[in-house]
Design a protein around this motif. Structure first.
Motif, PDB file in Angstrom:
ATOM      1  N   VAL A   1       9.697   9.999  -2.431  1.00 61.07           N
ATOM      2  CA  VAL A   1      10.468  10.381  -1.462  1.00 61.07           C
ATOM      3  C   VAL A   1      10.853   9.366  -0.474  1.00 61.07           C
ATOM      4  CG1 VAL A   1      10.285  12.427   1.009  1.00 61.07           C
ATOM      5  CG2 VAL A   1       9.818  12.448  -1.309  1.00 61.07           C
ATOM      6  N   LEU A   2      10.433   8.631  -0.171  1.00 64.99           N
ATOM      7  CA  LEU A   2      10.355   7.825   0.657  1.00 64.99           C
ATOM      8  C   LEU A   2      11.192   6.340   0.473  1.00 64.99           C
ATOM      9  CD1 LEU A   2       6.348   7.186   2.015  1.00 64.99           C
ATOM     10  CD2 LEU A   2       8.537   7.957   3.077  1.00 64.99           C
ATOM     11  N   ALA A   3      11.196   6.575  -1.125  1.00 66.94           N
ATOM     12  CA  ALA A   3      12.095   5.269  -1.194  1.00 66.94           C
ATOM     13  C   ALA A   3      13.468   5.828  -1.907  1.00 66.94           C
ATOM     14  CB  ALA A   3      11.393   4.870  -2.922  1.00 66.94           C
ATOM     15  N   PHE A   4      13.616   7.069  -2.142  1.00 70.02           N
ATOM     16  CA  PHE A   4      14.781   7.682  -2.562  1.00 70.02           C
ATOM     17  C   PHE A   4      15.397   7.506  -1.019  1.00 70.02           C
ATOM     18  CE2 PHE A   4      13.631  10.092  -6.584  1.00 70.02           C
ATOM     19  CZ  PHE A   4      13.337   8.764  -7.714  1.00 70.02           C
TER      20      PHE A   4
ATOM     21  N   LEU B   1       0.874  -1.330  -0.313  1.00 63.74           N
ATOM     22  CA  LEU B   1      -0.267  -0.591   0.041  1.00 63.74           C
ATOM     23  C   LEU B   1       0.925   1.481  -0.200  1.00 63.74           C
ATOM     24  CD1 LEU B   1      -2.857  -1.405   2.648  1.00 63.74           C
ATOM     25  CD2 LEU B   1      -2.804  -1.322   0.364  1.00 63.74           C
ATOM     26  N   SER B   2       2.126   0.919   1.443  1.00 63.76           N
ATOM     27  CA  SER B   2       2.425   2.403   0.578  1.00 63.76           C
ATOM     28  C   SER B   2       4.455   1.351   0.145  1.00 63.76           C
ATOM     29  CB  SER B   2       2.566   2.911   1.602  1.00 63.76           C
ATOM     30  OG  SER B   2       3.919   4.271   2.436  1.00 63.76           O
ATOM     31  N   VAL B   3       5.558   2.675   0.766  1.00 57.75           N
ATOM     32  CA  VAL B   3       6.566   2.091   0.094  1.00 57.75           C
ATOM     33  C   VAL B   3       7.164   2.281   1.598  1.00 57.75           C
ATOM     34  CG1 VAL B   3       9.287   3.424  -0.158  1.00 57.75           C
ATOM     35  CG2 VAL B   3       7.085   3.632  -1.633  1.00 57.75           C
ATOM     36  N   GLU B   4       6.441   2.841   2.561  1.00 54.69           N
ATOM     37  CA  GLU B   4       6.653   1.996   4.058  1.00 54.69           C
ATOM     38  C   GLU B   4       6.992   1.115   4.318  1.00 54.69           C
ATOM     39  OE1 GLU B   4       4.786   4.662   6.197  1.00 54.69           O
ATOM     40  OE2 GLU B   4       6.410   6.287   6.903  1.00 54.69           O
ATOM     41  N   ASP B   5       5.634   0.499   3.967  1.00 56.78           N
ATOM     42  CA  ASP B   5       5.606  -1.169   4.237  1.00 56.78           C
ATOM     43  C   ASP B   5       6.956  -1.939   3.700  1.00 56.78           C
ATOM     44  OD1 ASP B   5       2.972  -0.411   4.514  1.00 56.78           O
ATOM     45  OD2 ASP B   5       2.288  -1.291   2.535  1.00 56.78           O
ATOM     46  N   LEU B   6       8.148  -1.718   2.998  1.00 61.66           N
ATOM     47  CA  LEU B   6       8.889  -2.639   2.136  1.00 61.66           C
ATOM     48  C   LEU B   6      10.193  -1.826   2.878  1.00 61.66           C
ATOM     49  CD1 LEU B   6       8.484  -1.511  -1.129  1.00 61.66           C
ATOM     50  CD2 LEU B   6       7.942  -3.707   0.245  1.00 61.66           C
ATOM     51  N   GLY B   7      10.242  -1.044   3.630  1.00 63.36           N
ATOM     52  CA  GLY B   7      11.429  -0.490   4.332  1.00 63.36           C
ATOM     53  C   GLY B   7      12.942  -0.736   3.132  1.00 63.36           C
ATOM     54  N   ARG B   8      13.960   0.085   3.558  1.00 59.02           N
ATOM     55  CA  ARG B   8      14.788  -0.296   2.626  1.00 59.02           C
ATOM     56  C   ARG B   8      14.939  -1.900   2.301  1.00 59.02           C
ATOM     57  NH1 ARG B   8      20.282   1.918   2.252  1.00 59.02           N
ATOM     58  NH2 ARG B   8      21.920   0.556   1.627  1.00 59.02           N
ATOM     59  N   GLN B   9      14.971  -2.567   3.365  1.00 55.56           N
ATOM     60  CA  GLN B   9      15.632  -4.360   3.005  1.00 55.56           C
ATOM     61  C   GLN B   9      14.510  -4.606   1.578  1.00 55.56           C
ATOM     62  OE1 GLN B   9      17.920  -5.738   3.299  1.00 55.56           O
ATOM     63  NE2 GLN B   9      17.968  -7.210   2.134  1.00 55.56           N
TER      64      GLN B   9
END
Lengths: 345, 455
Positions: A182-185, A7-15
């Motif tokens: 922004v979240l992913a970069f 749903l959001s890039v936040e669900d993934l985190g860097r890993q």
């Protein structure tokens, strides 16, 4: 309640982002084959459920699903019972009842995919919701940038964007692409500056970990990447801007402005582009433009996203993966988390 | 209201009675709708209905200045009867029905229609009128004609009166009538159609926000108009720290203004919107933690006179729309007392539910008597229900029996499915609360007994 989707890039985190980039590397290779298809998701059904129009995102998801041998279903609001007044909940529950594994949802309202995820059994992938997020766009942008930075350095792609300086230019306030990017970069270590007039920037960027600037020329001297956003003409009607001309002059990548740029600076745009407003026509087609790479890479990245979401369901190794399907097998290895990482060896 | 015989006797036994200097152990005997004795260990003749009040406090029945009963027009969301039952379960003995019905309560005929519906209600229902015809913000309603039918509060609630000139005329015209004009403060131009508070959360969530200034600008404008006209005004559901500060300064100046705040603005912040559940969409929107603390402080220092629910029922399907498309509003009648008790009277040390404890505790906690002041005594006065029908106490012989009995130690979890409202849109679903209404007595008749509606 659906299984964990995206749903959001936040669900993934860097890993999670890095895992998807690795998976996408393998799938990019699949896409180069004479028959660009693996049986990884045979028997699975992916439905694209679009309440808002789209060209590239829908086609890209459908191509990704097909290359993984999944069955696909297509729902478009314009030709559906939505036009007869069917509610969002009833519509998605109906689709869910047909038996789908992944629902790829685009909606004009922020948060709609998150609501859908609460109602259906399928895993929900956000394909763009209102002014909130467009996670797969950000992932394909990371993939594309990583590829471009590697090419520039003459080396193999690395896992992050550490030290890469990126200007995101234009209507950040209303942009779901910008929020995901922004979240992913940032997760990958890039430095991000948002550039635009205050009326087109978010009311606050508190907690975003970005800089904000209003002078494009000064900002462009400091960055490696100029990521342009689409400017919708309705922003004029909302009196957020005096004129398109003034916008182009101050925040567009005009021919004159492009001439002064560092030759290594690359230009990105999520599309659809309004040539002549945020980007001059010839720059969009120039060698510094990554626009067609972004679209191209979208398929491999979305294959990676779909595969990763459903991989937990798949036996490993699973039927169809043996006998000449070595890429598929590698992909499964990489995607299925194994306790203690023993099989990573 | 069904009479159980003129001399029906009722005893609230074994509890305490709310008093300014703490609770006093006392039974309360009611006969024929009137309190006849207050004191410890009252002996009663056989045939008296006895309600167990042990472990509870008896206070004046709560009075809600701000209830949307939705009838006529949206009977799928609520009716006067179901809303009144929810009110009784929340300890209310009187509610003021907001006029944003369909059609709006903007004429004598419309007032009579709601009053007729109110006859079957198990609590007293006072009717508020609109300020402008159809709440369209163009022409004034017949204030005098409606005031003669008992309308005391006028508001276009749901909207603010957008035109300053019209609001000035309304205040001037209403002055000799002894009525109160109440404003939902929202400058629609500044609000810009936003569906939540504009700030860090709206920016992150991509939901267009309405800035606090949309509320504050109208508070400031209306305070100026009160200064000009001298007419009394009541400010509905203040939600921003600056709004509270503006009203505080106006009261120090001596302007004849009162204000209310909702339980949700005393307890919830815009962070609740993070999951995009439209149940957290409300107008004015949930704001920041600093605003919540300022609203609490406003109640504690008397700037905000009343806690009012803004009970706004919506049927489930309308809250299953995307956030920006769903209607704003939350139910609140059944939870108001406990939310306000936890937010204003308790802290971590005295057993407040953890979700209600603020970081950096408020300067002081309200007493139970002060809580009843904000939920009953003062709102009864503002609505004129004190003189008319004895709401808002004090609890003494000769007063009409408008009472509620609350177990201040009861811990419970909010379950929307058990609500008496036709709607389920409570933002407190699944949350733990402290303080539960055991009995509610309306005009001497027990309408809620042991937490169950008997009418």
């Amino acid at each position: 309640m659906s299984r964990a989707g995206l749903l959001s890039v936040e669900d993934l985190g860097r890993q999670g982002i890095v895992e998807i980039l690795h998976l996408a590397d393998s799938f990019a290779e699949v896409s180069e084959r004479a028959i660009p298809k693996v049986p990884a998701l045979r028997g699975k059904t992916v439905a694209t459920v679009f309440f808002e129009s789209s060209t590239r995102t829908r086609l890209s998801f459908e191509a990704a699903a097909k290359r993984l041998s999944a069955d696909t279903m297509t729902f478009t609001a314009a030709t559906s019972s939505v036009t007869k007044g069917e509610s969002l909940r009833d519509t998605v529950e109906t689709i869910d009842a047909l038996g789908v594994d992944v629902m790829v949802v685009r909606h004009g309202s922020s948060g709609a995919p998150a609501q859908v995820a609460g109602w259906v059994d399928a895993c929900v992938v956000n394909a763009g919701d209102g002014q909130h997020e467009h996670p797969t766009q950000a992932l394909l942008d990371c993939f594309t940038l990583r590829e471009a930075m590697a090419r520039r350095a003459g080396a193999d792609p690395v896992d992050d964007l550490a030290g890469v300086r990126i200007a995101i230019v234009g209507d950040v306030r209303h942009s779901r692409v910008a929020r995901s990017c922004v979240l992913a970069f940032r997760a990958l270590g890039a430095r991000v500056v948002l550039v635009g007039p205050p009326t087109l920037l978010p009311p606050t960027t508190e907690g975003w970990g970005v800089e904000v600037a209003h002078d494009l020329d000064a900002a462009l001297d400091e960055v490696d990447v100029c990521y342009l956003l689409r400017l919708q003409s309705e922003r004029l009607r909302e009196a957020l801007l005096p004129s398109l001309g003034e916008y182009s002059e101050r925040y567009g990548l005009t021919r004159e402005r492009a001439r002064r740029l560092d030759p290594d600076l690359v230009v990105m745009h999520p599309g659809p582009m309004i040539r002549g407003v945020e980007i001059a026509a010839e720059i969009a087609s120039s060698p510094r433009s990554l626009v067609t790479r972004q679209v191209h890479n979208g398929v491999a990245v979305r294959m990676a996203v779909l595969f990763r979401l459903l991989a937990g369901d798949l036996p490993a190794p699973f039927p169809g993966m043996s006998g000449g399907m070595s890429v598929g097998a590698e992909v499964v290895e990489a995607a299925v988390p194994v306790a203690g990482g023993a099989r990573r060896g | 209201m069904a009479e159980r015989g003129r001399r029906h006797r009722l005893l609230l036994r074994g509890g305490s009675v709310v008093a300014p200097d703490g609770e006093q152990r006392a039974d309360v005997l009611v006969e024929g709708g009137t309190i006849v004795a207050v004191g410890p260990g009252i002996d009663v003749p056989p045939g008296t209905e006895v309600l167990d009040a042990s472990g509870c406090v008896t206070g004046p029945g709560l009075v809600d200045l701000h209830t949307h009963l939705r009838q006529p027009g949206r009977e799928d969301a609520e009716t006067v009867e179901t809303g009144a039952r929810a009110a009784a379960l929340g300890g209310y003995t009187a509610v003021v029905a907001m006029p944003n019905t369909d059609p709006a309560t903007d004429s004598a005929a419309a007032v009579r229609a709601v009053l007729a519906l109110a006859r079957v209600a198990c609590v007293e229902v006072a009717v508020a009128g609109a300020i402008t015809v159809g709440r369209a913000g163009e022409r004034l309603v017949p204030f005098a004609e409606m005031a003669e039918l008992g309308v005391r509060l006028f508001t276009d609630d749901g909207r603010g009166v957008q035109h300053a000139g019209l609001m000035r005329r309304a205040l001037e015209y209403a002055r000799p009538l002894g009525v109160v004009l109440a404003e939902h403060c929202e400058d629609e131009e500044l609000a810009g159609g936003g569906s939540m508070h504009e700030g860090a959360w709206s920016s992150r969530l991509g939901i267009p926000g309405q800035p606090s200034i949309a509320e504050e600008a109208m508070v400031e404008r209306d305070l100026g108009l009160v200064r000009l006209t001298g007419t009394r005004m009541h400010f509905l559901h203040l939600s921003s720290a600056r709004s509270v500060a503006l009203v505080k300064a106006a009261r120090a100046e001596g302007l004849p203004v009162t204000a209310e705040a909702t339980p949700h603005h005393l307890s919830l912040t815009d962070a609740e919107v993070a999951g995009y559940d439209p149940v957290f969409k409300v107008n004015p929107p949930l704001r920041t933690a600093a605003d919540v603390l300022a609203v609490r402080a406003g109640v504690l220092d008397g700037t905000i006179d009343a806690v009012a629910t803004d009970h706004a029922p919506h049927p489930p399907e309308s809250k299953e729309e995307p956030f920006d498309m769903a209607p704003p509003g939350m139910t609140g009648l059944e939870t108001a007392f406990a939310v306000a008790y936890g937010a204003l009277c308790l802290d971590a040390a005295t057993g407040a539910p953890p979700w209600l404890t603020a970081p950096g505790a408020a300067p002081r906690r309200a007493s139970v008597a002060e809580l009843f002041g904000a939920l009953s005594v003062v709102p009864a006065r503002i609505a004129g229900l004190d003189v008319a029908s004895g709401h808002g106490g004090p609890i003494r012989p000769g007063a009409r029996a408008q009472l509620c009995v609350v177990d201040l130690a009861a811990r419970w979890t909010v379950d929307p499915a058990t609500s008496a409202s036709r709607s389920r849109n409570t933002p407190f679903a699944g949350r733990e609360l402290v303080g539960r209404v055991r009995h509610t007595i309306v005009g001497g008749e027990a309408v809620v007994v042991d937490g169950k509606a008997v009418r």
